[in-house]
Design an enzyme around this catalytic site. Sequence first.
Site, PDB file in Angstrom:
ATOM      1  N   ARG A 114       0.833   1.819  -5.915  1.00  0.00           N
ATOM      2  CA  ARG A 114       1.012   0.753  -4.935  1.00  0.00           C
ATOM      3  C   ARG A 114      -0.290   0.016  -4.628  1.00  0.00           C
ATOM      4  O   ARG A 114      -0.290  -0.936  -3.846  1.00  0.00           O
ATOM      5  CB  ARG A 114       1.555   1.341  -3.629  1.00  0.00           C
ATOM      6  CG  ARG A 114       2.985   1.755  -3.749  1.00  0.00           C
ATOM      7  CD  ARG A 114       3.432   2.543  -2.553  1.00  0.00           C
ATOM      8  NE  ARG A 114       4.864   2.697  -2.593  1.00  0.00           N
ATOM      9  CZ  ARG A 114       5.719   1.954  -1.901  1.00  0.00           C
ATOM     10  NH1 ARG A 114       5.293   1.037  -1.072  1.00  0.00           N
ATOM     11  NH2 ARG A 114       7.012   2.148  -2.023  1.00  0.00           N
ATOM     12  N   LYS A 135       0.941  -1.437  -9.303  1.00  0.00           N
ATOM     13  CA  LYS A 135       2.163  -1.221 -10.084  1.00  0.00           C
ATOM     14  C   LYS A 135       3.371  -1.778  -9.358  1.00  0.00           C
ATOM     15  O   LYS A 135       4.262  -2.347  -9.966  1.00  0.00           O
ATOM     16  CB  LYS A 135       2.324   0.289 -10.330  1.00  0.00           C
ATOM     17  CG  LYS A 135       3.556   0.664 -11.138  1.00  0.00           C
ATOM     18  CD  LYS A 135       3.378   0.292 -12.582  1.00  0.00           C
ATOM     19  CE  LYS A 135       4.581   0.626 -13.434  1.00  0.00           C
ATOM     20  NZ  LYS A 135       4.625  -0.241 -14.638  1.00  0.00           N
ATOM     21  N   HIS A 190       3.879 -31.609 -26.513  1.00  0.00           N
ATOM     22  CA  HIS A 190       3.950 -32.401 -25.282  1.00  0.00           C
ATOM     23  C   HIS A 190       2.773 -32.089 -24.364  1.00  0.00           C
ATOM     24  O   HIS A 190       2.848 -32.317 -23.161  1.00  0.00           O
ATOM     25  CB  HIS A 190       5.278 -32.154 -24.568  1.00  0.00           C
ATOM     26  CG  HIS A 190       6.454 -32.553 -25.406  1.00  0.00           C
ATOM     27  ND1 HIS A 190       6.808 -33.867 -25.622  1.00  0.00           N
ATOM     28  CD2 HIS A 190       7.323 -31.812 -26.131  1.00  0.00           C
ATOM     29  CE1 HIS A 190       7.855 -33.914 -26.425  1.00  0.00           C
ATOM     30  NE2 HIS A 190       8.188 -32.667 -26.762  1.00  0.00           N
ATOM     31  N   GLU A 235      -3.112  -9.429 -17.987  1.00  0.00           N
ATOM     32  CA  GLU A 235      -3.202  -8.289 -17.082  1.00  0.00           C
ATOM     33  C   GLU A 235      -4.270  -7.287 -17.494  1.00  0.00           C
ATOM     34  O   GLU A 235      -5.017  -6.817 -16.656  1.00  0.00           O
ATOM     35  CB  GLU A 235      -1.865  -7.518 -17.076  1.00  0.00           C
ATOM     36  CG  GLU A 235      -0.810  -8.103 -16.192  1.00  0.00           C
ATOM     37  CD  GLU A 235       0.390  -7.180 -16.103  1.00  0.00           C
ATOM     38  OE1 GLU A 235       1.015  -6.905 -17.139  1.00  0.00           O
ATOM     39  OE2 GLU A 235       0.720  -6.733 -15.004  1.00  0.00           O
ATOM     40  N   GLU A 258       5.963 -12.610 -22.125  1.00  0.00           N
ATOM     41  CA  GLU A 258       5.619 -11.195 -21.947  1.00  0.00           C
ATOM     42  C   GLU A 258       4.274 -10.890 -22.626  1.00  0.00           C
ATOM     43  O   GLU A 258       3.424 -10.206 -22.050  1.00  0.00           O
ATOM     44  CB  GLU A 258       6.749 -10.322 -22.525  1.00  0.00           C
ATOM     45  CG  GLU A 258       6.439  -8.840 -22.714  1.00  0.00           C
ATOM     46  CD  GLU A 258       6.173  -8.085 -21.425  1.00  0.00           C
ATOM     47  OE1 GLU A 258       6.271  -8.668 -20.346  1.00  0.00           O
ATOM     48  OE2 GLU A 258       5.834  -6.896 -21.521  1.00  0.00           O
ATOM     49  N   TRP A 301      -3.815  -1.920  -1.327  1.00  0.00           N
ATOM     50  CA  TRP A 301      -3.927  -3.147  -2.106  1.00  0.00           C
ATOM     51  C   TRP A 301      -4.204  -4.224  -1.068  1.00  0.00           C
ATOM     52  O   TRP A 301      -3.367  -4.514  -0.221  1.00  0.00           O
ATOM     53  CB  TRP A 301      -2.641  -3.432  -2.875  1.00  0.00           C
ATOM     54  CG  TRP A 301      -2.770  -4.600  -3.803  1.00  0.00           C
ATOM     55  CD1 TRP A 301      -3.298  -4.602  -5.063  1.00  0.00           C
ATOM     56  CD2 TRP A 301      -2.358  -5.951  -3.543  1.00  0.00           C
ATOM     57  NE1 TRP A 301      -3.252  -5.866  -5.594  1.00  0.00           N
ATOM     58  CE2 TRP A 301      -2.668  -6.721  -4.690  1.00  0.00           C
ATOM     59  CE3 TRP A 301      -1.761  -6.584  -2.468  1.00  0.00           C
ATOM     60  CZ2 TRP A 301      -2.409  -8.079  -4.773  1.00  0.00           C
ATOM     61  CZ3 TRP A 301      -1.495  -7.945  -2.554  1.00  0.00           C
ATOM     62  CH2 TRP A 301      -1.820  -8.683  -3.699  1.00  0.00           C
ATOM     63  N   ASN A 324       1.686  -0.124   5.580  1.00  0.00           N
ATOM     64  CA  ASN A 324       2.045  -0.879   4.381  1.00  0.00           C
ATOM     65  C   ASN A 324       2.826  -2.094   4.836  1.00  0.00           C
ATOM     66  O   ASN A 324       3.810  -1.943   5.563  1.00  0.00           O
ATOM     67  CB  ASN A 324       2.904  -0.021   3.446  1.00  0.00           C
ATOM     68  CG  ASN A 324       3.547  -0.851   2.345  1.00  0.00           C
ATOM     69  OD1 ASN A 324       2.959  -1.816   1.867  1.00  0.00           O
ATOM     70  ND2 ASN A 324       4.755  -0.486   1.960  1.00  0.00           N
ATOM     71  N   GLY A 325       2.394  -3.288   4.435  1.00  0.00           N
ATOM     72  CA  GLY A 325       3.116  -4.505   4.826  1.00  0.00           C
ATOM     73  C   GLY A 325       2.140  -5.532   5.359  1.00  0.00           C
ATOM     74  O   GLY A 325       0.937  -5.453   5.119  1.00  0.00           O
ATOM     75  N   LYS A 356       0.911  -9.693 -20.581  1.00  0.00           N
ATOM     76  CA  LYS A 356       0.248  -8.414 -20.883  1.00  0.00           C
ATOM     77  C   LYS A 356      -1.216  -8.645 -21.192  1.00  0.00           C
ATOM     78  O   LYS A 356      -2.079  -7.903 -20.745  1.00  0.00           O
ATOM     79  CB  LYS A 356       0.907  -7.745 -22.085  1.00  0.00           C
ATOM     80  CG  LYS A 356       2.003  -6.782 -22.049  1.00  0.00           C
ATOM     81  CD  LYS A 356       2.385  -5.849 -21.039  1.00  0.00           C
ATOM     82  CE  LYS A 356       2.880  -6.428 -19.756  1.00  0.00           C
ATOM     83  NZ  LYS A 356       4.232  -6.019 -19.398  1.00  0.00           N
ATOM     84  N   CYS A 371       0.862  -1.170   0.000  1.00  0.00           N
ATOM     85  CA  CYS A 371       0.000   0.000   0.000  1.00  0.00           C
ATOM     86  C   CYS A 371       0.898   1.217   0.000  1.00  0.00           C
ATOM     87  O   CYS A 371       2.108   1.113   0.138  1.00  0.00           O
ATOM     88  CB  CYS A 371      -0.849   0.003   1.264  1.00  0.00           C
ATOM     89  SG  CYS A 371      -1.744  -1.542   1.497  1.00  0.00           S
TER      90      CYS A 371
HETATM   91  O1  M6R Z   1       8.769  -2.942 -10.281  1.00  0.00           O
HETATM   92  P1  M6R Z   1       9.189  -4.287 -10.774  1.00  0.00           P
HETATM   93  O2  M6R Z   1       9.811  -4.278 -12.115  1.00  0.00           O
HETATM   94  O3  M6R Z   1      10.049  -5.011  -9.768  1.00  0.00           O
HETATM   95  O4  M6R Z   1       7.846  -5.119 -10.887  1.00  0.00           O
HETATM   96  C1  M6R Z   1       7.878  -6.462 -11.239  1.00  0.00           C
HETATM   97  C2  M6R Z   1       6.517  -6.939 -11.669  1.00  0.00           C
HETATM   98  O5  M6R Z   1       5.590  -6.738 -10.636  1.00  0.00           O
HETATM   99  C3  M6R Z   1       6.027  -6.218 -12.919  1.00  0.00           C
HETATM  100  O6  M6R Z   1       6.908  -6.376 -14.001  1.00  0.00           O
HETATM  101  C4  M6R Z   1       4.645  -6.755 -13.330  1.00  0.00           C
HETATM  102  O7  M6R Z   1       4.738  -8.072 -13.757  1.00  0.00           O
HETATM  103  C5  M6R Z   1       4.044  -5.847 -14.400  1.00  0.00           C
HETATM  104  N1  M6R Z   1       2.693  -5.510 -14.033  1.00  0.00           N
HETATM  105  C6  M6R Z   1       4.019  -6.470 -15.750  1.00  0.00           C
HETATM  106  O8  M6R Z   1       3.338  -5.728 -16.686  1.00  0.00           O
END
Ligand code: M6R
Length: 607
Positions: free
Chosen positions: A27, A602, A502, A486, A479, A74, A98-99, A483, A2
């Site tokens: 966050r 994020k 396989h 997400e 990747e 979060w 936060n934590g 994406k 958070c």
């Molecule tokens: O801030 P970071 O690069 O350490 O974050 C790592 C992942 O949380 C981040 O790449 C996440 O997978 C993204 N939302 C991908 O789009």
Amino acid sequence: MCGIVGVVGTREATPLLFDALRRLEYRGYDSAGIATLVGGHIDRRRAQGKLDRLGSVLERRPLDGLTGIGHTRWATHGAPTEGNAHPHGTERVSVVHNGIIENHAELRAELEAAGQCFDTETDTETVAQLVDLNLKRGMSPREAAHACLSRLHGAYALAMIFAGHPELMIGARHGAPLAIGYGDDEMFLGSDSLALAPLTRRIAYLRDGDWAVLSRGGAEVFDAAGRQVPVEITTSALPGNAIGKDGYRHYMEKELREHPLVIGQTLQRMIDAATRRVVLPELPFDLARIPRITITACGSAFYAGLIGRWWLESEARIPVDADVASELRYREPPLAPGGLGLLISQSGETADTLAALHSLRAGGQHILSVLNVAESTMARESDMVLDTVAGPEICVASTKAFTAQLSVLACLAIATGRARGTISDAREEALVAALLDLPGRAAELFALGPAIQAAAAMVAEARDVLYLGRGAHVAVALEGALKLKEISYIHAEAYAAGEMKHGPIALIDRSVPIVASVPSGRLFEKTASNLQEARARGGRLVVFTDAAGAARMGRLAEHLIVLPDSHDFTAPILHSIAVQMLAYEVALLKGTDVDQPRNLAKSVTVE
Ligand code: M6R
């Protein structure tokens, strides 16, 4: 996971706190809340959902006061409801956190037995109730907070305010970052210096286990034993201005468009324009003598690491391990003494990556981090940082930071190869030329908009999608699938194309589109054969390739998307942008919240 912020000052606190929360929304955005001291009493406003909802609540019911705390959540413990939104507390104390308080269940039972009444399902409320009980037992706020901290297990950054103490705020840090901001006759706390950037540039970071007592005039910092410790105030270089969308529909669109610029800026830092050679900053270890590299990261950053591994192994012939950070520290792999821990993170705050950093260091590894946020916890804890020059990335889904990470890793692979004598001058020259060519090639990708939109229309209809690639392009597939999941909420899986037969081939029919990244290169024929196998079973293909690949692909693909020509070495970078563009177009068709997708944040600051 958070964002927290606090103000003790001379101005109305709520607008300052609200603006800081806007900067902390990366966050988490499940709920938000603010508490202030009004005439010595604690008052608060909270709302479920994004910060704008709290904004509406505050418009209807404004909140006065010069001292206050704010939180953007979060959810970990307790559903993302208004009732579980921070700040938590009683009439005596209000807390943001936060934590994760790992011993919350045990503390809760003890506090309930002592007569404390809980209102929420959160772990955080145990902190507020414990401080409250201490206050009721006659302790001062300072004593009550200190006694509480000694009982907590887990990770926390905390900020607290106390009824009847209009110029007092207490903050504490254990395993989650917390910054103190120094203003003129006002003081601040924040999860990071970005939150405080419009308020002050004078920042001190609390060390793990330390806690701070803030008044308008300054801060006293103590260690866990209660001994006062010195603080080091640094000057933050972060800009205080807000970051806009510059006319784009979403931050993601804007950030996708920034790929060419970001790649160019990042390469400029690492390639000497005159000699056209990679020049790294002076490293506190010798690349030629490193016995092994362990790459670790999370999410997209980890996929960048997989491509980095491919480059390091092929160009520098060095053994490289790559593991997601949340697994690495528990796997406890045997580490070669004097090896290199290579961490990759956009935010520099990801809790699992930070924990992996600590275990790599404990295992005698040098720590080199590839980071986008220069003023981050990982930056402070690394032996050396290689900066990605991506600028602030606001969209939760990473795009430009990913290609900036790749640009750095490509240069690192070249420099390591040179140090170890595995690449010739001619090879270095060719690879550098390919890298320098990239910004222009990346810019050409945007002309593919209509082709990608047509493919997106097919993908958007699907419930499941398979992504395929070979070699470094397995990570491109990963990747692309991440994406898509997400931001469009479509289930996607990525496979090494050769693995398809396989198992995953059983999934293939007309309703499961296959997205493949297949540059013309060493692995083209093999991958094309795998695609033939899929096609033969009714699979509908979206294929990203280049002109030479397209010429050899025949009529295999329903959507053949021809990327600008590139060197084998740099093709994963261009293909990554293309799969990100596809995910964006699908999300537009699905009408999802592209920049702030559900359930995500994020920066993932809990393990
Ligand atoms: O801030 P970071 O690069 O350490 O974050 C790592 C992942 O949380 C981040 O790449 C996440 O997978 C993204 N939302 C991908 O789009």
